[in-house]
Write a protein that holds these residues in place. Structure first.
Motif: not given
Lengths: 233, 239
Positions: A2-6, A45-58, A95-100
């Motif tokens: 499971a991924v927990i958003d801290l 436990h995931g915690f990032v400052n990537y754009p929200q769209e990429w987080q959702t896609h990930y 990373f081909s996805d991340a590039h987009d």
């Protein structure tokens, strides 16, 4: 797993997302991410400052179970430059996805091993020439190592199980050096008093700071006093 | 030359790892008489299952002549788990920029004395340079290393004396063990390089690393052709 958003969990004194932002700002980085793996609860436990769209896609793509910057990097003791992971089929996929989403495939992951078999992975990324990347890396790697352990310890200590087990104990030498520092002695004074080298003082102080979860020596002194490890002088 | 084998590439280097475990058995089991577990002539312990990094010296024929093992001090490592006597019950150092190095050894049986490329002195310096540079390039500032008094003397003689020691020198088998501190600075690396006369990059090239891997192991192939080392190879391939 499971991924927990801290970011949705309460942290009284520290804002972890702000911490990532400040690391990026201080060290000229685009984005930073932390993933902590708890072997007992089997959670990430995931915690990032990537754009929200990429987080959702990930999350939707379930990349947490395929991402080589997590799954492979955790087997290293040294920071893993993503260059080393390029030949993995999963690297291209992620990373081909991340590039987009405008995210560079130039970055590195710092693996942190904790005392309970817990593992933390701190990743940073930066879009720039390979030459600039090499220079930046050499400059900031030591600071990033400390940031990674600070973040990881904070997350692990905030868990019910680990806080029962307690933070790592200070050694007699570390307490002695903190006590002299609290008494107003400089590092050189303390080195002279204890007849040890300046570098030895530094290595013990750094260890003591990190065990106390402190970013500065002043903060470490405060925590050591409040825990009754040293006397106020 | 020096090659670094860790959790990411160890599946490609069975032969080098096997030779390293055999070297450790000869040094720590036989020569130093430490209380280590040896199975089939290989010294392997619980820390080898934790994906440590091995810094390994290989000679021009591709044979292992030296090795050392590195672990982070933030997680389980030898000083926190098994070398209690050295610390005398005290807590170990724990820091993001401090690594622990253990099982530092060179093959004194196949290497000669003096300072040539095939000497104990050269192999020791090359391994030291390799491990200090690997740590420094990883953002590490200091190394705490568990060594015996002989290695301590070798370090001092190589202009690479530890800047301090942790805990106390403790009897362990035929000799004793101690925990020494080394900084991973350019000053120390340059002193070592000057002493050993090593100016080139000590790490193997990508091409050489490929040659040393199990897939294209020319050293192993040539030995098999002449019927040498077949027993070792057979046991390796059988796994």
């Amino acid at each position: 797993m499971a991924v927990i958003d801290l970011s949705k969990l309460p942290f009284p004194d520290n804002d972890l997302e702000k911490f990532l932002d400040s690391v990026c700002e201080t060290h000229e980085l685009d984005f930073a991410a932390y993933a902590g793996m708890n072997p007992v609860t089997q959670t990430v436990h995931g915690f990032v400052n990537y754009p929200q769209e990429w987080q959702t896609h990930y999350v939707n793509q379930n990349y947490v179970n395929r991402d080589p910057t997590l799954l492979l990097a955790k087997r290293s003791i040294a920071p893993v430059d993503w260059q080393r992971l390029r030949q993995e089929p999963s690297f291209d996929m992620v990373f081909s996805d991340a590039h987009d989403f405008g995210i560079s495939d130039q970055g590195l992951t710092i693996p942190v091993r904790g005392p309970f078999g817990d593992i933390g992975l701190f990743s940073v990324t930066r879009k720039c020439s390979a030459h600039d990347w090499a220079l930046l890396k050499a400059k900031i790697l030591g600071d990033l190592q400390q940031a990674a352990v600070h973040l990881h310890d904070h997350v692990i200590q905030s868990e019910a199980l680990s806080s029962v087990l307690g933070p790592p104990a200070l050694s007699a030498r570390e307490i002695e050096i903190l006590q002299w520092t609290a008494a107003g002695k400089s590092q050189q004074d303390t080195a002279d008093i204890l007849s040890i080298s300046h570098r030895t003082i530094e290595v013990h102080l750094r260890s003591a700071r990190e065990k106390l979860g402190a970013l500065t020596t002043a903060q470490a002194i405060g925590r050591a006093i409040s825990r009754g490890l040293i006397y106020p002088a | 030359m020096i090659i670094v084998i860790d959790g990411l590439n160890r599946h490609r280097y069975d032969r080098l790892l096997d030779e390293m475990f055999a070297l450790r058995a000869r040094v720590f089991g036989e020569r130093l008489g430490w209380d280590v577990n040896i199975t089939n002539g290989r010294e392997i312990d619980q820390f080898d299952t934790l994906d440590p990094a091995y810094v390994i010296g290989v000679d021009d024929d591709g044979q292992v002549v030296s090795c050392v093992r590195a672990l982070q001090t933030t997680g389980p490592h030898m000083l926190s788990e098994v070398f209690h006597e050295i610390l005398d019950g005290d807590a170990p150092l724990r820091s993001a920029t401090l690594w622990e190095s253990t099982r530092f050894c060179v093959d004194t049986e196949t290497l000669n004395h003096g300072k040539s490329r095939n000497s104990v002195s050269y192999a020791t310096c090359e391994l030291m340079i390799g491990s200090l540079e690997y740590a420094k390039n990883s953002g590490i500032s200091d190394i705490v290393t568990v060594i015996d008094p002989i290695m301590n003397r070798v370090l001092k003689r190589s202009d690479c004396a530890p800047y301090d020691y942790i805990g106390k020198t403790t009897p362990m088998g035929k000799v004793s063990a101690m925990a020494a501190l080394l900084d991973c600075t350019d000053e120390r690396i340059n002193r070592l390089r000057a002493f050993a006369g090593i100016t080139d990059d000590v790490f193997v090239s990508a091409e050489r690393a490929e040659q040393l891997s199990d897939q294209s192991d020319q050293f192993a192939l040539s030995h098999n052709l002449f019927g040498l080392g077949t027993e070792t190879r057979a046991s390796l391939y059988a796994r």
